[in-house]
Motif scaffolding. Structure first.
Motif, PDB file in Angstrom:
ATOM      1  N   LEU A 188       1.017  -1.143  -0.106  1.00  0.00           N
ATOM      2  CA  LEU A 188       0.397   0.325  -0.279  1.00  0.00           C
ATOM      3  C   LEU A 188       0.769   1.274   0.112  1.00  0.00           C
ATOM      4  N   ASN A 189       0.305   1.715  -0.409  1.00  0.00           N
ATOM      5  CA  ASN A 189       0.720   3.952  -0.418  1.00  0.00           C
ATOM      6  C   ASN A 189       0.024   4.722  -1.219  1.00  0.00           C
ATOM      7  N   GLU A 190       0.551   5.992  -1.544  1.00  0.00           N
ATOM      8  CA  GLU A 190      -0.557   6.896  -0.848  1.00  0.00           C
ATOM      9  C   GLU A 190      -1.396   6.995  -2.644  1.00  0.00           C
ATOM     10  N   PRO A 191      -1.044   6.456  -3.688  1.00  0.00           N
ATOM     11  CA  PRO A 191      -1.700   6.909  -4.171  1.00  0.00           C
ATOM     12  C   PRO A 191      -2.928   5.159  -4.556  1.00  0.00           C
ATOM     13  N   ARG A 192      -2.173   3.654  -4.198  1.00  0.00           N
ATOM     14  CA  ARG A 192      -3.542   2.785  -3.999  1.00  0.00           C
ATOM     15  C   ARG A 192      -4.787   3.117  -3.548  1.00  0.00           C
ATOM     16  N   ARG A 193      -3.956   3.767  -1.803  1.00  0.00           N
ATOM     17  CA  ARG A 193      -4.612   4.770  -0.807  1.00  0.00           C
ATOM     18  C   ARG A 193      -5.861   5.621  -1.842  1.00  0.00           C
ATOM     19  N   LEU A 194      -5.054   6.467  -2.243  1.00  0.00           N
ATOM     20  CA  LEU A 194      -6.052   7.537  -2.721  1.00  0.00           C
ATOM     21  C   LEU A 194      -7.088   6.297  -4.004  1.00  0.00           C
ATOM     22  N   VAL A 195      -7.235   5.966  -4.524  1.00  0.00           N
ATOM     23  CA  VAL A 195      -7.621   5.261  -5.273  1.00  0.00           C
ATOM     24  C   VAL A 195      -8.834   4.516  -4.599  1.00  0.00           C
ATOM     25  N   VAL A 196      -8.467   3.413  -3.751  1.00  0.00           N
ATOM     26  CA  VAL A 196      -9.217   3.553  -2.745  1.00  0.00           C
ATOM     27  C   VAL A 196     -10.439   4.072  -2.131  1.00  0.00           C
ATOM     28  N   GLU A 197      -9.656   5.809  -1.331  1.00  0.00           N
ATOM     29  CA  GLU A 197     -10.720   6.405  -0.698  1.00  0.00           C
ATOM     30  C   GLU A 197     -12.071   7.178  -1.954  1.00  0.00           C
ATOM     31  N   GLN A 198     -10.827   6.628  -3.408  1.00  0.00           N
ATOM     32  CA  GLN A 198     -11.865   7.704  -4.405  1.00  0.00           C
ATOM     33  C   GLN A 198     -13.256   6.581  -4.939  1.00  0.00           C
ATOM     34  N   SER A 199     -12.637   5.507  -4.584  1.00  0.00           N
ATOM     35  CA  SER A 199     -13.974   4.341  -5.349  1.00  0.00           C
ATOM     36  C   SER A 199     -15.276   4.416  -4.679  1.00  0.00           C
ATOM     37  N   HIS A 200     -15.922   3.742  -4.781  1.00  0.00           N
ATOM     38  CA  HIS A 200     -17.058   3.003  -4.480  1.00  0.00           C
ATOM     39  C   HIS A 200     -17.377   1.853  -3.565  1.00  0.00           C
ATOM     40  N   PHE A 201     -15.800   1.467  -2.963  1.00  0.00           N
ATOM     41  CA  PHE A 201     -15.977   0.174  -2.526  1.00  0.00           C
ATOM     42  C   PHE A 201     -14.642   0.544  -0.948  1.00  0.00           C
ATOM     43  N   GLU A 202     -15.585   0.792   0.310  1.00  0.00           N
ATOM     44  CA  GLU A 202     -14.921   0.945   0.864  1.00  0.00           C
ATOM     45  C   GLU A 202     -13.511  -0.309   1.508  1.00  0.00           C
ATOM     46  N   GLU A 203     -14.185  -1.322   1.655  1.00  0.00           N
ATOM     47  CA  GLU A 203     -13.152  -2.645   2.437  1.00  0.00           C
ATOM     48  C   GLU A 203     -11.828  -2.748   1.376  1.00  0.00           C
ATOM     49  N   SER A 204     -11.157  -2.635   2.270  1.00  0.00           N
ATOM     50  CA  SER A 204     -10.081  -3.012   1.413  1.00  0.00           C
ATOM     51  C   SER A 204      -9.088  -3.534   2.003  1.00  0.00           C
ATOM     52  N   ILE A 205      -7.913  -4.321   1.423  1.00  0.00           N
ATOM     53  CA  ILE A 205      -7.475  -5.746   2.243  1.00  0.00           C
ATOM     54  C   ILE A 205      -5.867  -5.934   1.939  1.00  0.00           C
ATOM     55  N   HIS A 206      -4.336  -4.960   2.119  1.00  0.00           N
ATOM     56  CA  HIS A 206      -3.804  -5.137   1.720  1.00  0.00           C
ATOM     57  C   HIS A 206      -2.473  -5.670   3.169  1.00  0.00           C
ATOM     58  N   LEU A 207      -1.136  -5.946   2.360  1.00  0.00           N
ATOM     59  CA  LEU A 207       0.066  -6.401   3.127  1.00  0.00           C
ATOM     60  C   LEU A 207       1.209  -6.189   2.234  1.00  0.00           C
ATOM     61  N   ASN A 208       1.970  -6.972   3.244  1.00  0.00           N
ATOM     62  CA  ASN A 208       3.495  -6.076   2.661  1.00  0.00           C
ATOM     63  C   ASN A 208       4.124  -7.437   2.287  1.00  0.00           C
ATOM     64  N   TYR A 209       5.009  -7.572   1.236  1.00  0.00           N
ATOM     65  CA  TYR A 209       5.981  -9.107   1.222  1.00  0.00           C
ATOM     66  C   TYR A 209       7.707  -8.867   1.801  1.00  0.00           C
ATOM     67  N   PHE A 210       8.407  -8.886   1.914  1.00  0.00           N
ATOM     68  CA  PHE A 210      10.042  -8.358   2.507  1.00  0.00           C
ATOM     69  C   PHE A 210      10.661  -9.902   2.133  1.00  0.00           C
ATOM     70  N   LEU A 211      11.656  -9.428   1.507  1.00  0.00           N
ATOM     71  CA  LEU A 211      12.675 -10.713   0.568  1.00  0.00           C
ATOM     72  C   LEU A 211      14.205 -10.102   1.832  1.00  0.00           C
ATOM     73  N   ASP A 212      14.345 -11.460   2.012  1.00  0.00           N
ATOM     74  CA  ASP A 212      15.513 -12.516   2.310  1.00  0.00           C
ATOM     75  C   ASP A 212      16.799 -11.064   1.968  1.00  0.00           C
ATOM     76  N   ASP A 213      17.416 -10.626   3.177  1.00  0.00           N
ATOM     77  CA  ASP A 213      18.306  -9.328   2.486  1.00  0.00           C
ATOM     78  C   ASP A 213      19.425  -9.712   1.806  1.00  0.00           C
ATOM     79  N   SER A 214      19.701 -11.512   1.769  1.00  0.00           N
ATOM     80  CA  SER A 214      21.295 -11.653   1.246  1.00  0.00           C
ATOM     81  C   SER A 214      20.513 -12.267  -0.613  1.00  0.00           C
TER      82      SER A 214
END
Length: 468
Positions: A188-214
C-alpha cells in the motif's frame, strides 16, 4: 536486421561464459512455511544457505486467517513460493526448483516450468544469460500431496489494486454492475490508498512482503527478476480463498500480449505476467489444482490501452490521484522522465484537453525534451521499451490523435512537432481506431455478465467526436 538490444545481449553472454563457470546444476529448495497472524514465513535453502521471505497482512480478517487448515495453507503457499522463486535468480542460477516437504504432480511441474521460464526471460536477456535454458520443478514423492479444503464461496469480488488507471476503471465498472467488492493491495502506498478512497468500495485488504536481505546483498547479478505481477496474483487467489470470495479480478489489457522481442525460441515479454498466455494457463491451473470455485480473470483483457484510457477519461475524479509510473509511485509522484510517463501522457492527450492533462501530471509534460524523445521511441523504435506500454501501432495512433486534438502544439527545440508528424504520417486514424479503440477482442475469460458490462460503454472515440 541489426538490433542493438540483441547485440548487447550476445556480447554479455560471451563475457558471462568466462565470468561465471559455476552456475550449472544448482537447486533452489522451498522447505516449508509457518503462519501466525498476521505473518506468513516462507523458508528456502540453497545448499547450506537458508533464506526467509515474509508476507505480513496489514488489514485482513484475523478469524478467517486462523481458520485456515494446514493442508490448505500448504497447497496455496507452495503455489505462492514457486511463483516467487524467480527473485532468487538474482542471487544465483538454478536448474532445479524443489518443494522438499510436499509432492508435486507432473501437470503442476509443467505449469511452473512454463511460468518461471517466461518470468525469467527478460532478466536473462538483459543479464546476458540464455533465455531458453531449461528449469525443472520437482517435489518430494515421499511426502504428501496437499490440497485445499472445499469451502462455500460468496458472490463477491476481490479487485487487485495497482494504483493506476486500469484498476481504478475496473472498480468503476464493477460498481455499475451492483456487485459487492473488496480492494486487494500488495504494498500500500499513497496513490493506491487514494484510489481506494475515491472508489465506491470501502472494504480494503492489504499486505506487504519482504525478501531475505541476502538475496539482494549477496546476489551475483545487478538486476532483480520480475515477479511482482504473478506473485500479487497468487496472493490474491490465496486471500480470495481465505475470505471465501468467488472472483479475483485483474486489470490487464490486450496490449500486454505482444513480446518486446524474439530471440531464438524465446518470446521475451516484459509484461508476461500480464499476458493472456499466462492468464489462461493460470486460470485453468487454479481451477484444477488449487481452488475449483475461485474464478480468476482480467476485466480489461478485451480492450487495448487506448480504449481503456478513452473510457477512463470519463472519470476525472481519479486524475489527480492515480499514478502509473513505476519509478515514482512509491513517492506519490510521476517521475516525468521515463517511457511509462511518456506513454500515459500520449494516451491521455488523445482524449483530454490541456487542463485535464495538467491535473494528472501537474505541468505540461510535452515541454520536456526527454518525454518527447521517449514518444518518438514509442512510435518508431524497433524494440519496445522495457516498460508496461502499448504497441508501436497503438502509440502511433495516440500520437496522431494528439496532434489532431492540439493543432497549435509546437516546441522550441527538437524534437519538434514536425518530428511527431513524421512518426505518425501514415496513420489512418479512422481505420486504426477500428482496431485499437472500437474493437472488442474475444480472447478473454470474462463471464458473460462482465462482458455485457464492458459492452455497455460507448465505442465512439471522444477525440474523434470532439474534432468533427
Amino acid at each position: 536486421m541489426f538490433n542493438k538490444e540483441k547485440t548487447k545481449h550476445y556480447i554479455k553472454r560471451a563475457i558471462n561464459k568466462v565470468k561465471y563457470t559455476d552456475i550449472q546444476g544448482k537447486t533452489l529448495c522451498f522447505d516449508g512455511f509457518s503462519t501466525s497472524y498476521p505473518e506468513i514465513k516462507l523458508y528456502y535453502s540453497v545448499g547450506d544457505k537458508k533464506f526467509t521471505n515474509k508476507i505480513i497482512y496489514r488489514v485482513c480478517d484475523e478469524d478467517a486467517f486462523n481458520a485456515m487448515e494446514y493442508d490448505s495453507w500448504a497447497a496455496l503457499l507452495t503455489h505462492v513460493a514457486f511463483l516467487l522463486s524467480p527473485v532468487f535468480f538474482k542471487y544465483d542460477q538454478f536448474d532445479f526448483i524443489k518443494c522438499t516437504f510436499g509432492k508435486v504432480t507432473k501437470e503442476m511441474s509443467d505449469f511452473y516450468e512454463f511460468a518461471i521460464t517466461n518470468m525469467l526471460m527478460e532478466f536473462r536477456f538483459l543479464q546476458g544469460l540464455d533465455p531458453n535454458r531449461d528449469i525443472k520443478v520437482i517435489g518430494n514423492n515421499d511426502k504428501k500431496y496437499y490440497e485445499t479444503k472445499q469451502k462455500q464461496l460468496i458472490d463477491k469480488t476481490l479487485i487487485l489494486n495497482g494504483g493506476g488507471k486500469d484498476s481504478s476503471l475496473s472498480g468503476e465498472i464493477i460498481h455499475t454492475m451492483n456487485k459487492d467488492a473488496c480492494w486487494f493491495t500488495v504494498g500500500l502506498n499513497e496513490p493506491r490508498r487514494l484510489v481506494v478512497e475515491q472508489s465506491h468500495f470501502e472494504e480494503s485488504i492489504h499486505l506487504n512482503y519482504f525478501l531475505d536481505d541476502s538475496i539482494r546483498t549477496e546476489g551475483k547479478f545487478g538486476y532483480t527478476p520480475l515477479a511482482s505481477a504473478t506473485f500479487a496474483t497468487t496472493l490474491g487467489v490465496l486471500t480470495s480463498y481465505m475470505l471465501g470470495y468467488r472472483y479475483v479480478i485483474l486489470s490487464n489489457e490486450y496490449s500486454a500480449n505482444e513480446p518486446n522481442l524474439v530471440i531464438g525460441n524465446a518470446h521475451v515479454n516484459h509484461q508476461f505476467g500480464k499476458s493472456f498466455a499466462f492468464e489462461e494457463r493460470y486460470h485453468h491451473f487454479v481451477k484444477k489444482h488449487l481452488v475449483d470455485d475461485v474464478y480468476y480473470f482480467s476485466l480489461m483483457r478485451p480492450w487495448y490501452e487506448l480504449k481503456i484510457v478513452e473510457v477512463f477519461s470519463n472519470y476525472k475524479q481519479y486524475f489527480d490521484k492515480f499514478i502509473s509510473c513505476n519509478i515514482g509511485i512509491s513517492k506519490n509522484q510521476w517521475c516525468k522522465s521515463c517511457e511509462k510517463c511518456a506513454f500515459i501522457l500520449l494516451c491521455m492527450a488523445a482524449f483530454n484537453d490541456s487542463e485535464d492533462l495538467n491535473s494528472v501530471f501537474g505541468e505540461n509534460l510535452f515541454e520536456k525534451k526527454k518525454i518527447r524523445q521517449h514518444i518518438l521511441t514509442l512510435t518508431t523504435a524497433q524494440t519496445k521499451p522495457w516498460e508496461c506500454v502499448g504497441l508501436k501501432e497503438e502509440c502511433k495512433l495516440a500520437l496522431a490523435l494528439t496532434l489532431k486534438r492540439f493543432p497549435d502544439m509546437e516546441f522550441e527545440e527538437a524534437p519538434f512537432r514536425k518530428d511527431f508528424e513524421n512518426a505518425c504520417q501514415n496513420v489512418d486514424i479512422e481505420k486504426e481506431s477500428l482496431t485499437y479503440i472500437h474493437h472488442f477482442n474475444n480472447n478473454h475469460l470474462l463471464p458473460e455478465e462482465f462482458v455485457n458490462a464492458l459492452k455497455q460503454f460507448s465505442s465512439v472515440s471522444k477525440s474523434i467526436r470532439s474534432n468533427d
